[in-house]
Motif scaffolding. Structure first.
Motif, PDB file in Angstrom:
ATOM      1  N   ARG A  62      79.666 -11.501  -4.123  1.00 16.10           N
ATOM      2  CA  ARG A  62      78.914 -12.735  -4.416  1.00 16.10           C
ATOM      3  C   ARG A  62      78.683 -13.552  -3.146  1.00 16.10           C
ATOM      4  NH1 ARG A  62      81.296 -15.657  -9.611  1.00 16.10           N
ATOM      5  NH2 ARG A  62      79.329 -16.771  -9.453  1.00 16.10           N
ATOM      6  N   ALA A  63      79.679 -13.593  -2.274  1.00 12.29           N
ATOM      7  CA  ALA A  63      79.523 -14.329  -1.014  1.00 12.29           C
ATOM      8  C   ALA A  63      78.446 -13.691  -0.142  1.00 12.29           C
ATOM      9  CB  ALA A  63      80.851 -14.377  -0.269  1.00 12.29           C
ATOM     10  N   GLY A  64      78.425 -12.364  -0.103  1.00 17.34           N
ATOM     11  CA  GLY A  64      77.404 -11.668   0.686  1.00 17.34           C
ATOM     12  C   GLY A  64      76.014 -11.886   0.136  1.00 17.34           C
ATOM     13  N   ILE A  65      75.884 -11.817  -1.185  1.00 15.13           N
ATOM     14  CA  ILE A  65      74.580 -12.064  -1.811  1.00 15.13           C
ATOM     15  C   ILE A  65      74.118 -13.492  -1.540  1.00 15.13           C
ATOM     16  CG2 ILE A  65      73.431 -12.297  -4.046  1.00 15.13           C
ATOM     17  CD1 ILE A  65      75.096  -9.890  -4.982  1.00 15.13           C
ATOM     18  N   LEU A  66      75.033 -14.439  -1.642  1.00 15.77           N
ATOM     19  CA  LEU A  66      74.702 -15.842  -1.384  1.00 15.77           C
ATOM     20  C   LEU A  66      74.275 -16.039   0.070  1.00 15.77           C
ATOM     21  CD1 LEU A  66      75.271 -18.666  -3.087  1.00 15.77           C
ATOM     22  CD2 LEU A  66      76.830 -18.935  -1.177  1.00 15.77           C
ATOM     23  N   LEU A  67      75.016 -15.451   0.988  1.00 13.73           N
ATOM     24  CA  LEU A  67      74.653 -15.576   2.401  1.00 13.73           C
ATOM     25  C   LEU A  67      73.292 -14.954   2.692  1.00 13.73           C
ATOM     26  CD1 LEU A  67      77.986 -14.860   4.271  1.00 13.73           C
ATOM     27  CD2 LEU A  67      76.666 -16.961   4.313  1.00 13.73           C
ATOM     28  N   PHE A  68      73.010 -13.831   2.058  1.00 12.88           N
ATOM     29  CA  PHE A  68      71.742 -13.158   2.315  1.00 12.88           C
ATOM     30  C   PHE A  68      70.560 -13.934   1.738  1.00 12.88           C
ATOM     31  CE2 PHE A  68      68.422 -10.047   1.355  1.00 12.88           C
ATOM     32  CZ  PHE A  68      68.220  -9.539   2.622  1.00 12.88           C
ATOM     33  N   PHE A  69      70.654 -14.297   0.442  1.00 11.09           N
ATOM     34  CA  PHE A  69      69.501 -14.911  -0.224  1.00 11.09           C
ATOM     35  C   PHE A  69      69.347 -16.403   0.046  1.00 11.09           C
ATOM     36  CE2 PHE A  69      69.843 -11.075  -2.869  1.00 11.09           C
ATOM     37  CZ  PHE A  69      68.551 -10.620  -2.731  1.00 11.09           C
ATOM     38  N   LEU A  70      70.434 -17.111   0.308  1.00 17.08           N
ATOM     39  CA  LEU A  70      70.314 -18.539   0.599  1.00 17.08           C
ATOM     40  C   LEU A  70      70.434 -18.865   2.089  1.00 17.08           C
ATOM     41  CD1 LEU A  70      72.329 -20.268  -2.258  1.00 17.08           C
ATOM     42  CD2 LEU A  70      69.866 -20.036  -2.015  1.00 17.08           C
ATOM     43  N   GLY A  71      70.940 -17.920   2.872  1.00 15.06           N
ATOM     44  CA  GLY A  71      71.113 -18.176   4.291  1.00 15.06           C
ATOM     45  C   GLY A  71      70.155 -17.406   5.170  1.00 15.06           C
ATOM     46  N   PHE A  72      70.228 -16.090   5.092  1.00 11.16           N
ATOM     47  CA  PHE A  72      69.459 -15.259   6.006  1.00 11.16           C
ATOM     48  C   PHE A  72      67.957 -15.288   5.737  1.00 11.16           C
ATOM     49  CE2 PHE A  72      67.653 -11.085   7.111  1.00 11.16           C
ATOM     50  CZ  PHE A  72      67.816 -11.150   8.478  1.00 11.16           C
ATOM     51  N   LEU A  73      67.551 -15.055   4.500  1.00  9.88           N
ATOM     52  CA  LEU A  73      66.116 -14.991   4.193  1.00  9.88           C
ATOM     53  C   LEU A  73      65.376 -16.308   4.442  1.00  9.88           C
ATOM     54  CD1 LEU A  73      65.804 -12.686   1.064  1.00  9.88           C
ATOM     55  CD2 LEU A  73      65.209 -12.206   3.426  1.00  9.88           C
ATOM     56  N   PRO A  74      65.866 -17.462   3.942  1.00 10.92           N
ATOM     57  CA  PRO A  74      65.137 -18.702   4.241  1.00 10.92           C
ATOM     58  C   PRO A  74      65.089 -19.027   5.731  1.00 10.92           C
ATOM     59  CG  PRO A  74      66.650 -19.051   2.433  1.00 10.92           C
ATOM     60  CD  PRO A  74      66.949 -17.705   2.987  1.00 10.92           C
ATOM     61  N   THR A  75      66.188 -18.748   6.443  1.00  9.20           N
ATOM     62  CA  THR A  75      66.197 -19.001   7.883  1.00  9.20           C
ATOM     63  C   THR A  75      65.197 -18.107   8.600  1.00  9.20           C
ATOM     64  OG1 THR A  75      68.519 -19.618   7.742  1.00  9.20           O
ATOM     65  CG2 THR A  75      67.673 -19.078   9.907  1.00  9.20           C
ATOM     66  N   LEU A  76      65.138 -16.861   8.198  1.00 11.86           N
ATOM     67  CA  LEU A  76      64.177 -15.933   8.796  1.00 11.86           C
ATOM     68  C   LEU A  76      62.742 -16.400   8.563  1.00 11.86           C
ATOM     69  CD1 LEU A  76      63.832 -13.129  10.176  1.00 11.86           C
ATOM     70  CD2 LEU A  76      63.574 -12.214   7.879  1.00 11.86           C
ATOM     71  N   ILE A  77      62.446 -16.834   7.361  1.00 15.18           N
ATOM     72  CA  ILE A  77      61.090 -17.292   7.043  1.00 15.18           C
ATOM     73  C   ILE A  77      60.736 -18.545   7.828  1.00 15.18           C
ATOM     74  CG2 ILE A  77      59.658 -18.257   5.206  1.00 15.18           C
ATOM     75  CD1 ILE A  77      61.166 -16.313   3.295  1.00 15.18           C
ATOM     76  N   VAL A  78      61.649 -19.513   7.874  1.00 15.78           N
ATOM     77  CA  VAL A  78      61.376 -20.764   8.590  1.00 15.78           C
ATOM     78  C   VAL A  78      61.188 -20.521  10.074  1.00 15.78           C
ATOM     79  CG1 VAL A  78      62.459 -22.935   9.306  1.00 15.78           C
ATOM     80  CG2 VAL A  78      62.469 -22.284   6.917  1.00 15.78           C
ATOM     81  N   LEU A  79      62.054 -19.739  10.677  1.00 17.15           N
ATOM     82  CA  LEU A  79      61.937 -19.482  12.114  1.00 17.15           C
ATOM     83  C   LEU A  79      60.702 -18.649  12.439  1.00 17.15           C
ATOM     84  CD1 LEU A  79      65.644 -18.894  13.113  1.00 17.15           C
ATOM     85  CD2 LEU A  79      64.265 -20.953  13.374  1.00 17.15           C
ATOM     86  N   ARG A  80      60.345 -17.729  11.572  1.00 16.05           N
ATOM     87  CA  ARG A  80      59.135 -16.928  11.792  1.00 16.05           C
ATOM     88  C   ARG A  80      57.876 -17.793  11.717  1.00 16.05           C
ATOM     89  NH1 ARG A  80      59.013 -10.967  10.050  1.00 16.05           N
ATOM     90  NH2 ARG A  80      57.463 -10.320  11.544  1.00 16.05           N
ATOM     91  N   LEU A  81      57.823 -18.696  10.724  1.00 19.57           N
ATOM     92  CA  LEU A  81      56.679 -19.603  10.628  1.00 19.57           C
ATOM     93  C   LEU A  81      56.613 -20.531  11.827  1.00 19.57           C
ATOM     94  CD1 LEU A  81      56.748 -20.531   6.847  1.00 19.57           C
ATOM     95  CD2 LEU A  81      55.095 -19.075   8.020  1.00 19.57           C
ATOM     96  N   ARG A  82      57.763 -20.995  12.289  1.00 18.98           N
ATOM     97  CA  ARG A  82      57.793 -21.881  13.458  1.00 18.98           C
ATOM     98  C   ARG A  82      57.316 -21.144  14.706  1.00 18.98           C
ATOM     99  NH1 ARG A  82      57.351 -26.944  15.071  1.00 18.98           N
ATOM    100  NH2 ARG A  82      58.467 -27.261  16.975  1.00 18.98           N
ATOM    101  N   ARG A  83      57.767 -19.903  14.871  1.00 18.30           N
ATOM    102  CA  ARG A  83      57.347 -19.134  16.035  1.00 18.30           C
ATOM    103  C   ARG A  83      55.848 -18.860  15.999  1.00 18.30           C
ATOM    104  NH1 ARG A  83      60.392 -13.801  16.568  1.00 18.30           N
ATOM    105  NH2 ARG A  83      58.921 -13.231  14.929  1.00 18.30           N
ATOM    106  N   ARG A  84      55.323 -18.577  14.809  1.00 19.11           N
ATOM    107  CA  ARG A  84      53.885 -18.347  14.664  1.00 19.11           C
ATOM    108  C   ARG A  84      53.099 -19.600  15.024  1.00 19.11           C
ATOM    109  NH1 ARG A  84      51.877 -16.368   9.004  1.00 19.11           N
ATOM    110  NH2 ARG A  84      53.173 -14.613   9.607  1.00 19.11           N
ATOM    111  N   ARG A  85      53.586 -20.759  14.597  1.00 20.69           N
ATOM    112  CA  ARG A  85      52.900 -22.019  14.910  1.00 20.69           C
ATOM    113  C   ARG A  85      52.922 -22.295  16.408  1.00 20.69           C
ATOM    114  NH1 ARG A  85      54.864 -27.894  14.059  1.00 20.69           N
ATOM    115  NH2 ARG A  85      52.934 -29.016  14.403  1.00 20.69           N
ATOM    116  N   ILE A  86      54.052 -22.039  17.050  1.00 18.83           N
ATOM    117  CA  ILE A  86      54.145 -22.266  18.490  1.00 18.83           C
ATOM    118  C   ILE A  86      53.191 -21.341  19.236  1.00 18.83           C
ATOM    119  CG2 ILE A  86      55.672 -21.992  20.484  1.00 18.83           C
ATOM    120  CD1 ILE A  86      57.929 -23.048  18.703  1.00 18.83           C
ATOM    121  N   ARG A  87      53.125 -20.071  18.824  1.00 19.34           N
ATOM    122  CA  ARG A  87      52.185 -19.149  19.478  1.00 19.34           C
ATOM    123  C   ARG A  87      50.748 -19.590  19.274  1.00 19.34           C
ATOM    124  NH1 ARG A  87      53.383 -13.136  17.844  1.00 19.34           N
ATOM    125  NH2 ARG A  87      53.139 -14.136  15.841  1.00 19.34           N
ATOM    126  N   ARG A  88      50.434 -20.104  18.077  1.00 18.17           N
ATOM    127  CA  ARG A  88      49.074 -20.555  17.806  1.00 18.17           C
ATOM    128  C   ARG A  88      48.732 -21.785  18.642  1.00 18.17           C
ATOM    129  NH1 ARG A  88      48.555 -22.551  12.388  1.00 18.17           N
ATOM    130  NH2 ARG A  88      50.009 -20.901  11.936  1.00 18.17           N
TER     131      ARG A  88
END
Length: 96
Positions: A62-88
């Motif tokens: 349960r801890a691993g699932i929580l870390l993956f779905f609430l920690g890793f995925l949202p952070t990946l999406i936010v940082l990817r969108l931020r990097r795309r905006r900076i490149r643009r």
């Protein structure tokens, strides 16, 4: 020489600072850095909260699932969108 809109004779922004100093030039980069820093601070705080939630779970799965779905995925999406905006912003003609 700059006209009233801050554009040079060729109609593009000059890279050099105005004659009176580079206060406006530095202010622009300070605001960009401050906004970037605020966003990273929010991401770090979110990851801390998710880590604390994962620590109190009763199983490692349960801890691993929580870390993956609430920690890793949202952070990946936010940082990817931020990097795309900076490149643009760095390359406004659309080529990366």
């Amino acid at each position: 020489m700059l006209d009233a809109k801050g554009l040079g004779e060729a109609g593009v922004h000059d890279q050099a600072a105005p004659e009176g100093g580079n206060a406006l030039f530095l202010t622009h980069y300070w605001l960009f850095f401050k906004r970037s820093f605020d966003m990273y601070l929010i991401v770090i705080a979110w990851l801390y909260v998710v880590l604390m939630l994962a620590v109190v779970q009763d199983s490692l799965i349960r801890a691993g699932i929580l870390l993956f779905f609430l920690g890793f995925l949202p952070t990946l999406i936010v940082l990817r969108l931020r990097r795309r905006r900076i490149r643009r912003l760095k390359n406004p003609d659309g080529e990366f």
